[in-house]
Design an enzyme around this catalytic site. Structure first.
Site, PDB file in Angstrom:
ATOM      1  CB  SER A  83      -5.720  56.213 -34.854  1.00 35.11           C
ATOM      2  OG  SER A  83      -6.270  57.503 -34.679  1.00 35.11           O
ATOM      3  CB  VAL A  87       1.475  61.779 -31.661  1.00 33.03           C
ATOM      4  CG1 VAL A  87       1.178  62.815 -30.586  1.00 33.03           C
ATOM      5  CG2 VAL A  87       0.227  60.978 -31.995  1.00 33.03           C
ATOM      6  CE  LYS A 102      -4.580  61.445 -34.890  1.00 35.15           C
ATOM      7  NZ  LYS A 102      -5.384  60.255 -34.479  1.00 35.15           N
ATOM      8  CG  ASP A 187      -7.097  51.919 -31.396  1.00 30.29           C
ATOM      9  OD1 ASP A 187      -6.293  52.694 -31.938  1.00 30.29           O
ATOM     10  OD2 ASP A 187      -6.846  50.712 -31.168  1.00 30.29           O
TER      11      ASP A 187
HETATM   12  O1  LIG Z   1      -5.612  61.378 -31.787  1.00 28.89           O
HETATM   13  C1  LIG Z   1      -4.753  62.395 -31.474  1.00 28.89           C
HETATM   14  C2  LIG Z   1      -5.064  63.713 -31.778  1.00 28.89           C
HETATM   15  C3  LIG Z   1      -4.175  64.722 -31.435  1.00 28.89           C
HETATM   16  C4  LIG Z   1      -2.974  64.382 -30.815  1.00 28.89           C
HETATM   17  F1  LIG Z   1      -2.119  65.366 -30.501  1.00 28.89           F
HETATM   18  C5  LIG Z   1      -2.636  63.064 -30.508  1.00 28.89           C
HETATM   19  C6  LIG Z   1      -3.539  62.060 -30.839  1.00 28.89           C
HETATM   20  N1  LIG Z   1      -3.304  60.706 -30.581  1.00 28.89           N
HETATM   21  C7  LIG Z   1      -2.380  60.253 -29.693  1.00 28.89           C
HETATM   22  N2  LIG Z   1      -1.580  60.968 -28.903  1.00 28.89           N
HETATM   23  C8  LIG Z   1      -0.753  60.175 -28.144  1.00 28.89           C
HETATM   24  C9  LIG Z   1       0.194  60.777 -27.212  1.00 28.89           C
HETATM   25  C10 LIG Z   1       0.150  62.146 -26.976  1.00 28.89           C
HETATM   26  C11 LIG Z   1       1.051  62.700 -26.064  1.00 28.89           C
HETATM   27  N3  LIG Z   1       1.960  61.934 -25.402  1.00 28.89           N
HETATM   28  C12 LIG Z   1       1.998  60.597 -25.633  1.00 28.89           C
HETATM   29  C13 LIG Z   1       1.130  59.985 -26.535  1.00 28.89           C
HETATM   30  C14 LIG Z   1      -0.902  58.830 -28.303  1.00 28.89           C
HETATM   31  S1  LIG Z   1      -2.142  58.563 -29.483  1.00 28.89           S
END
Ligand SMILES: Oc1ccc(F)cc1Nc1nc(-c2ccncc2)cs1
Length: 348
Positions: A83, A87, A102, A187
């Site tokens: 969101s 990532v 992210k 979400d």
């Molecule tokens: O909100 C975050 C805050 C810190 C992050 F590092 C990632 C996210 N959000 C998401 N991470 C993923 C994902 C991670 C790792 N492998 C497959 C998918 C899907 S959405």
């Protein structure tokens, strides 16, 4: 600290070592501050250097109070869109430790993602490993998981009923954990459900749209604005209608995710063209999407979770109990249903 501004040595000093969760509660006001700064806020050179934050894992090691991409850590590969930000997989230069990160632009940064997420401690919620400000952005770090339910659905198109129910039950355990702590995710979808290497366990992630709620489950956030940034196909009718969001919105979305797992596509899209929000608030619940092959306990849980009136809709706990009954009724999880336990349809 000379470049820190904002919170001075106190916070940056904390970067040098492990910060306990107890201490971290002093950190969030800092992020709340940044969140309030005007989006038009020009980036002064001090901001460019600004690198305050908090790292909760001792294998994420700042150097000289700084933790920056290309210096203290490197981006290895893009993983998927989260969101409000991409990532990526990153690796700490000194320890070699890898995790997901992210990068969120200032104007989209919601300190709720940090404050709600850091308050959670469930085996079905991915751990937040820290957050640092990086000029006009904030970088969030979390545990890296080997799999993602959205990826499994792309490969297998649809899942056997026992596996779909097994995953739904774990997501509902996570939602019970969140709702008990007066936190809404808002979400819930396959993209935000990560998987263990053996595909047996799920981990909820991405709290970029999360909000706090009151004892009645009602969001404490005032009206946010016309467009709801969640996923349209999984949007609850009250959300589509612009009414106040509540914990039952997560329950509705979890049922949309179950339909996605069973049908290989989200609800509504086979019958209606976007924008879907008008249909979702005017049409009856999409029960026509329930596959006829499904066990009647599965159909029953979907009827309870897809009630248009949030007041009459099942809670996460009630739906989790109905999911347990449905899982038993289909004979429990058959290990051969797990991903990676047999030829992919394309390979067969
Ligand atoms: O909100 C975050 C805050 C810190 C992050 F590092 C990632 C996210 N959000 C998401 N991470 C993923 C994902 C991670 C790792 N492998 C497959 C998918 C899907 S959405």
């Amino acid at each position: 600290a000379e470049v820190g501004g904002g919170v001075g040595e106190g916070l940056l000093a904390k970067l040098r070592g492990k910060v306990t969760r107890a201490e971290s509660r002093f950190i969030w006001p800092f992020f709340k501050e940044r969140e309030k700064q005007q989006p038009m806020h020009e980036c002064t050179d001090a901001d460019e250097q600004a690198n305050e934050g908090i790292l909760l894992h001792d294998l994420l090691q700042p150097a000289g109070w700084m933790y920056r991409e290309g210096l203290e850590y490197d981006s290895l590969r893009h993983i998927q869109n989260g969101s409000y930000g991409d990532v990526v997989c990153i690796q700490d230069r000194r320890t070699g430790f890898q995790c997901a990160a992210k990068r969120v632009a200032q104007r989209h940064f919601s300190s709720e993602e940090l404050s709600t997420w850091s308050a959670l401690d469930s085996p079905h919620v991915v751990r937040l490993l820290g957050a640092v400000s990086e000029g006009p952005n904030v970088v969030l770090f979390m545990d890296l998981k080997p799999g993602c339910l959205a990826q499994v659905l792309k490969e297998r198109v649809k899942l056997p009923e026992d596996l779909a129910l097994h995953y739904l039950r774990q997501v509902l355990w996570a939602l019970e954990h969140l709702h008990r702590r007066l936190i809404l995710h808002l979400d819930i979808k396959a993209d935000n459900v990560l998987l263990s290497a053996d595909g047996r366990n799920t981990f909820l992630c991405d709290f970029g749209l999360s909000e706090r709620c009151d004892q009645n489950g009602k969001s404490t956030r005032t009206y946010r604005g016309p467009a709801f940034p969640g996923t349209e196909t999984h949007m609850a009718p009250e959300v589509a209608g612009g009414d106040q969001r509540c914990c039952k919105a997560d329950v509705w979305s979890s049922c949309c995710m179950l339909l996605h797992m069973l049908n290989g596509c989200p609800p509504w899209v086979r019958y209606y063209a976007p924008p879907l929000c008008l249909k979702i608030s005017s049409e009856p619940p999409p029960l026509w999407e329930v596959p006829s092959r499904c066990n009647h306990f599965t159909a029953r849980l979907l009827r309870a979770g897809l009630r248009k009136d949030p007041g009459r809709r099942a809670s996460a706990r009630e739906l989790r109990r109905k999911t347990t009954k449905a899982l038993r009724a289909v004979g429990g999880l058959n290990p051969s249903s797990l991903p990676g336990s047999g030829p992919l349809p394309t390979e067969a």
